[in-house]
Design an enzyme around this catalytic site. Sequence first.
Site, PDB file in Angstrom:
ATOM      1  N   HIS A 247     -37.703 -32.451 -30.135  1.00 59.54           N
ATOM      2  CA  HIS A 247     -36.525 -32.415 -30.599  1.00 59.54           C
ATOM      3  C   HIS A 247     -36.351 -31.094 -30.881  1.00 59.54           C
ATOM      4  O   HIS A 247     -35.527 -30.723 -31.245  1.00 59.54           O
ATOM      5  CB  HIS A 247     -36.762 -33.193 -32.676  1.00 59.54           C
ATOM      6  CG  HIS A 247     -36.791 -34.230 -32.893  1.00 59.54           C
ATOM      7  ND1 HIS A 247     -36.389 -35.568 -31.889  1.00 59.54           N
ATOM      8  CD2 HIS A 247     -37.854 -35.313 -33.082  1.00 59.54           C
ATOM      9  CE1 HIS A 247     -37.036 -36.764 -32.052  1.00 59.54           C
ATOM     10  NE2 HIS A 247     -37.791 -36.499 -32.561  1.00 59.54           N
ATOM     11  N   ARG A 304     -23.793 -22.045 -38.307  1.00 60.69           N
ATOM     12  CA  ARG A 304     -24.693 -20.357 -37.905  1.00 60.69           C
ATOM     13  C   ARG A 304     -24.463 -19.811 -36.284  1.00 60.69           C
ATOM     14  O   ARG A 304     -23.314 -21.052 -35.415  1.00 60.69           O
ATOM     15  CB  ARG A 304     -26.100 -20.010 -38.442  1.00 60.69           C
ATOM     16  CG  ARG A 304     -26.784 -21.354 -37.143  1.00 60.69           C
ATOM     17  CD  ARG A 304     -27.922 -20.911 -37.175  1.00 60.69           C
ATOM     18  NE  ARG A 304     -28.929 -22.475 -37.088  1.00 60.69           N
ATOM     19  CZ  ARG A 304     -29.254 -22.951 -35.983  1.00 60.69           C
ATOM     20  NH1 ARG A 304     -28.692 -22.156 -34.753  1.00 60.69           N
ATOM     21  NH2 ARG A 304     -30.301 -23.965 -35.904  1.00 60.69           N
TER      22      ARG A 304
END
Length: 686
Positions: A247, A304
């Site tokens: 992941h 972000r």
Amino acid sequence: MSGDGADTGGGRRFTSILVANRGEIACRVLRTARDLGYRTIAVYSEADREAPHVGLADEAVLIGPPPATESYLDARRILDAAERSGAEAIHPGYGFLSENAGFARACAAAGRVFIGPPAEAIELMGNKAAARRRMLEANVPCVPGYQGTEQDDAALSAAALEVGLPIMIKAAAGGGGRGMRLVRDESQLSDALRLARAESLNAFGSDELILEKALARPRHVEFQVFADRRGQVIHLGERDCSVQRRHQKVVEEAPCPAIGADLRERMGSAAVEAARSIGYEGAGTVEFLLDEGGRFYFLEMNTRLQVEHPVTEWVTGLDLVALQIAVAQGEPLPLAQQDLALAGHAIEARLYAEDPENDFMPGTGRIELWRPPGGEGIRVDDGIVTGQEVTPFYDAMVAKIVAWGPDREAARRRLVRALGETALFGPPTNRDYLISILRHEAFVAGEATTAFVSEQAGELVSRPALSAFQRAAAAAVLACRAENGRSHAAAVCVSPGLLGWSSSGALTSHCRMSVAGAVHDLSVTMTGTSFRVSGEQGHSTVEVLQDDGSKAEIVLDGAGHRVVYRTASRAETWLAFDDRMERLVDLLAGSGDKGDSGGDACVRAPMHGLLRAIHVSEGDRVMRGQRLLVVEAMKMQHEVQAGIDGIIHSISRAAGGQVAAGEVILEIEPVETTGGTDSGTGSEKA
């Protein structure tokens, strides 16, 4: 864009920026801020005193000891540094405090501009359950799942069976693979819920979970969005981030090879609506899963700048950090959606200090040489220099190598070449692993999905034996060093005195070297400036030409090759060929590999880190494969197992302290076994 502190368009003008981060992202933000004329302030921990980002800034402030919790993750220390330096704005980079709503609020309370989205948006999208609920309200497609408030095992189990297996269990409060479990069978459900809940609580302080239907071989596609303080929201195209290991993204590219204009418009519109629905401002990324039928589903939103933002910058021609700074001051976005144009293709590879052949264990230690690639269409974002220490306190990513081309295949070829010219000697790296990914037929065809890395794990990590060229080149390097009297222990092993050397007779020497556990015996005959290397598989003629002190041109049997090499010690030399990087041990130079002396009887720390636990005591009987101790480094815990059967003879360190890579922690006195049981222990030597 500098000014006197006046408000414009909802933003406050500022003239100085503190970058609350480290490594390559701190360097990247500082460069843009300096180019725009801002006064820049860096922060650093005691471990980063000599780090490049410290020297790039106009001013640098020490914020604490090496552990991130006592430095880069300590909001109070960051704000104190802003106060002491007079910084008017704070850019958080990514990681650390970048998605911390409390930090964004604290910046505002302290009178500092947070170069990022509103705290409310960070807070909402930081919880996967709340984010899914908001996206469903905004009609953004979501993977079928469960995001309810009922969190007991019975409710979650019932929801999982209703959604249907296989299913993903995820921590609502975090990411990065922690608190995540894939369940394929109902019998696994109870344990998976328990483990995911415990990991989530430990990592994020919350045990809230969500459930999502597990899709078979989806692509991970994300859209870069931008919003200004005047309500304008646009997207800047997509990135394919499907090449992931556990992941964690490894290779990213823009645009996605599986997306055409129509699908891009529909997914981009959904991403824009997702951002608009939460009153977003600044840079953000909306992530989707794209299934084999072309259906897409909201995954999460990162509030972000992303690690992989350079590929978007390449294909759009925009500086995303400059856009962030402009939006934070209330300026409007400089383009509308219809102005977006994508040019060419860009691919990014993340260079990690880790060992793919040792289950990707993080690597630490001194960088003997850092030589990044260059050339047309190549960009390198890094935050390291030769001689710097890679420490166990932070993330293992040390650089990003990015290539652009007029089309995908051109970008891929350039990136393969660039990685082949990249040399990071010292800690182990995933450089060769990245080259294997980029050369794999599935990636070449643009068919890699999120299952690609796991399905091809063995093939991607596999390393063939040294080729005839590589053996000959390595032998020539060692012979060259021998000719120089091994006097330049810290320099590249090509002496100017060697060039043009001649002799009336040939000098033959024996070369015995160890490479990746294999021993090679070769004879090397020097004739003029050439080496004739002979072995069981024939002979080759090698000529070593000096280049620039860390790169040499090697002519092998008339064909030119480029090799980077550096001598690290009396017996140790590093070489980087086109497709592999190796550490050579000259077995005739004295000592061998540092691990040879102790053998399996000496149990050493596999890396610099915190000795988290020791699970044995002196006098204990242990079997090969038994867990002995745990070392924590770079956010991960690594078990060290016994390599032999025996008795714990001595333990030299106590749990709770820092250990260095290769340091002996305990010693095992070997005990021979006969293949049967011994004294009722039931053990059998494997």
